[in-house]
Enzyme design. Structure first.
Site, short mmCIF file in Angstrom:
data_model
loop_
_atom_site.label_atom_id
_atom_site.label_comp_id
_atom_site.label_asym_id
_atom_site.label_seq_id
_atom_site.Cartn_x
_atom_site.Cartn_y
_atom_site.Cartn_z
N ASP A 102 2.47 5.62 -6.43
CA ASP A 102 3.72 5.54 -5.69
C ASP A 102 4.96 5.61 -6.56
OD1 ASP A 102 2.87 5.40 -3.03
OD2 ASP A 102 2.24 3.33 -3.28
N HIS A 104 -2.39 -2.05 -9.92
CA HIS A 104 -3.38 -1.44 -9.04
C HIS A 104 -4.63 -2.30 -9.02
CE1 HIS A 104 -5.94 1.52 -7.13
NE2 HIS A 104 -4.82 2.06 -6.71
N HIS A 113 0.88 -1.19 0.00
CA HIS A 113 0.00 0.00 0.00
C HIS A 113 0.91 1.24 0.00
CE1 HIS A 113 -3.48 2.43 0.59
NE2 HIS A 113 -3.81 2.11 1.83
N1 ACO Z 1 5.01 -6.30 -10.51
C1 ACO Z 1 4.96 -7.51 -11.12
N2 ACO Z 1 3.87 -8.27 -11.15
C2 ACO Z 1 2.78 -7.81 -10.55
C3 ACO Z 1 2.75 -6.56 -9.91
C4 ACO Z 1 3.92 -5.81 -9.91
N3 ACO Z 1 3.98 -4.61 -9.31
N4 ACO Z 1 1.53 -6.34 -9.41
C5 ACO Z 1 0.80 -7.41 -9.71
N5 ACO Z 1 1.56 -8.30 -10.40
C6 ACO Z 1 1.11 -9.58 -10.92
C7 ACO Z 1 1.01 -10.60 -9.79
O1 ACO Z 1 2.22 -11.29 -9.59
C8 ACO Z 1 -0.09 -11.48 -10.29
O2 ACO Z 1 0.43 -12.35 -11.25
P1 ACO Z 1 -0.06 -13.88 -11.31
O3 ACO Z 1 -1.54 -13.79 -11.58
O4 ACO Z 1 0.75 -14.45 -12.41
O5 ACO Z 1 0.24 -14.44 -9.95
C9 ACO Z 1 -1.03 -10.53 -11.03
O6 ACO Z 1 -0.22 -9.41 -11.42
C10 ACO Z 1 -2.18 -10.00 -10.17
O7 ACO Z 1 -1.65 -9.53 -8.93
P2 ACO Z 1 -2.52 -9.36 -7.63
O8 ACO Z 1 -1.62 -9.18 -6.46
O9 ACO Z 1 -3.53 -10.47 -7.55
O10 ACO Z 1 -3.30 -8.05 -7.97
P3 ACO Z 1 -3.96 -7.10 -6.89
O11 ACO Z 1 -5.01 -6.34 -7.60
O12 ACO Z 1 -4.35 -7.87 -5.69
O13 ACO Z 1 -2.71 -6.19 -6.48
C11 ACO Z 1 -1.27 -4.48 -5.97
C12 ACO Z 1 -2.64 -4.85 -6.56
C13 ACO Z 1 -1.18 -5.03 -4.53
C14 ACO Z 1 -1.13 -2.97 -5.96
C15 ACO Z 1 -0.16 -5.13 -6.82
O14 ACO Z 1 -0.25 -4.66 -8.14
C16 ACO Z 1 1.22 -4.88 -6.24
O15 ACO Z 1 1.69 -5.64 -5.38
N6 ACO Z 1 1.92 -3.80 -6.72
C17 ACO Z 1 3.22 -3.46 -6.18
C18 ACO Z 1 3.07 -2.70 -4.87
C19 ACO Z 1 2.56 -1.29 -5.08
O16 ACO Z 1 3.02 -0.57 -5.93
N7 ACO Z 1 1.62 -0.90 -4.21
C20 ACO Z 1 1.04 0.45 -4.24
C21 ACO Z 1 -0.35 0.39 -4.78
S1 ACO Z 1 -1.04 1.98 -4.90
C22 ACO Z 1 -1.36 2.39 -3.30
O17 ACO Z 1 -1.65 1.56 -2.47
C23 ACO Z 1 -1.21 3.72 -2.94
#
Ligand code: ACO
Length: 376
Positions: free
Chosen positions: A313, A262, A223
């Site tokens: 971010d 996201h 987050h």
């Molecule tokens: N880099 C690489 N792969 C990713 C990323 C990433 N940043 N984010 C998601 N994926 C991939 C996952 O590995 C997953 O792949 P799979 O299906 O092969 O296992 C797929 O995309 C879906 O990911 P989820 O975690 O299920 O998606 P969710 O909607 O739950 O996650 C989140 C959203 C938590 C923001 C995720 O994209 C992430 O971890 N991003 C990196 C952390 C980040 O930047 N957080 C800030 C978010 S904005 C905020 O909170 C202010």
């Protein structure tokens, strides 16, 4: 044990109630606060006005704006008790731990702490919004062995924060850019920390408790903690030519690249559009354009390899870095703005409360026989 319900891991796609505060159109990349497009607010508004808008549901007239502005200025100072608590913390404590603890401590001497009326909550809302900035800046000074800087009543919320941090009045460009950062981070519908705030106050617990929950939730790297991880990643790379190899290797190891992806946006996050521009302009201004250039390379790779867009971010990291803000303050700065949105949601929750209490599908055993401890 099945209760004939559909399980939604992480509450993905679950609508938990109605809200009039913030609308995100994840397909079209739109973000709207109380009916106003974020692009218009960035162009025309300022943080204090956005705070009024979020809390009261409409833009203020001049008197309402001035009252809120002046009240925020008047409530910036921390009591001697809170300053001495900050001084008692280990210098190595992370600023998010400190903020979480200090927000909780702010309630101890507030006679309105447990009054959940709208009037009392607005008074507390002003204190919390004003003092969050002072707590963050003061702790940064204290951990560096310096005295906290008194707030400057002639500066707005954004410029005053930077002043309390550095002792220097920021120039117009930096003040405005930071003000825009605060506008962009002020609210974002039912993100994890806002949800945490709503869960807490749905028990009719108080505003301080709700904001303390929210700060603890924002802290995580999935987050608000992602902006720090982004800057660590950029620093690890060091130079633009290393960006491609670094990202490709991480993706091959199935690691996440912080600042991308996201839960709601499936196109460009409209906040990233402004932050990208500010990252570029700040880089040009400081002569250190490499952080922006590295970020651009990463963005291109993430798009071609994963079809993923940067989130709020990603570019905020290089913007704050160019402003000379210490890396571990990036997430507290997120809180410094988001406290306004958390409060708006708490006010809305109280106005039409229903205890938030979902159910789980139980998948453990149900018919075990109890064995006394000495027979196990
Ligand atoms: N880099 C690489 N792969 C990713 C990323 C990433 N940043 N984010 C998601 N994926 C991939 C996952 O590995 C997953 O792949 P799979 O299906 O092969 O296992 C797929 O995309 C879906 O990911 P989820 O975690 O299920 O998606 P969710 O909607 O739950 O996650 C989140 C959203 C938590 C923001 C995720 O994209 C992430 O971890 N991003 C990196 C952390 C980040 O930047 N957080 C800030 C978010 S904005 C905020 O909170 C202010």
């Amino acid at each position: 044990m099945s209760r004939e319900s559909v399980v939604s891991e992480g509450l993905k796609g679950v609508v938990i109630g109605k809200s009039e505060i913030c609308f995100i159109d994840g397909k079209r990349g739109k973000l709207i606060y109380r009916g106003y497009d974020i692009h218009d607010l960035v162009k025309h508004s300022n943080f204090e006005e956005v705070v009024y808008l979020l809390w009261h549901g409409k833009l203020p007239v001049k008197k309402q704006f001035n009252d809120l502005y002046n009240n925020l200025v008047a409530n910036r100072e921390l009591s001697k008790g809170v300053i001495s608590i900050l001084k008692s913390f280990p210098k190595k404590a992370t600023p998010m731990e400190v903020l979480r603890t200090a927000i909780s401590a702010l309630s101890l001497n507030d006679p309105d702490a447990d009054d959940n009326s709208f009037e009392a909550n607005i008074k507390k809302a002003i204190k919390l919004t004003a003092k969050t900035a002072t707590v963050i800046a003061s702790f940064d000074r204290i951990r560096k062995g310096k005295e906290p800087i008194e707030p400057n009543p002639n500066l707005n919320h954004a410029a005053n924060f930077l002043y309390m941090l550095t002792g220097k009045i920021p120039n117009e460009m930096i003040s405005r850019f930071f003000d825009i950062c605060l506008i962009l981070h002020a609210d974002h519908e039912l993100n994890a920390s806002t949800f945490a705030a709503r869960v807490t106050c749905s028990t009719l617990s108080d505003l301080y408790s709700a904001i303390t929950s929210a700060v603890g939730t924002l802290k995580g790297p999935l987050h608000g903690g992602a902006n720090i991880e982004v800057m660590k990643m950029l620093s690890d790379m060091g130079t633009v030519d290393k960006a491609k190899g670094y990202i490709t290797a991480r993706l091959a190891e199935k690691k996440r690249i912080m600042g991308f992806g996201h839960r709601v946006y499936k196109t460009e996050d409209p906040r990233a559009t402004h932050l990208r521009r500010m990252s570029k302009e700040m880089g040009e201004k400081t002569g250190e354009i490499k952080w922006y250039e590295m970020s651009r390379v990463i963005e291109d790779i993430m798009m071609s390899e994963k079809g993923m867009y940067p989130n709020v971010d990603f570019y905020s990291a290089s913007v704050y870095y160019a402003m000379g803000i210490p890396m571990d303050l990036y997430t507290p700065i997120f809180a410094l703005s988001r406290v306004s949105g958390w409060i708006a949601h708490v006010l809305e929750q109280y106005s039409n409360n229903a205890l938030i209490r979902p159910i789980a599908e139980y998948v453990g055993p149900i018919d075990l026989t109890y064995v006394p401890i000495d027979k196990r």
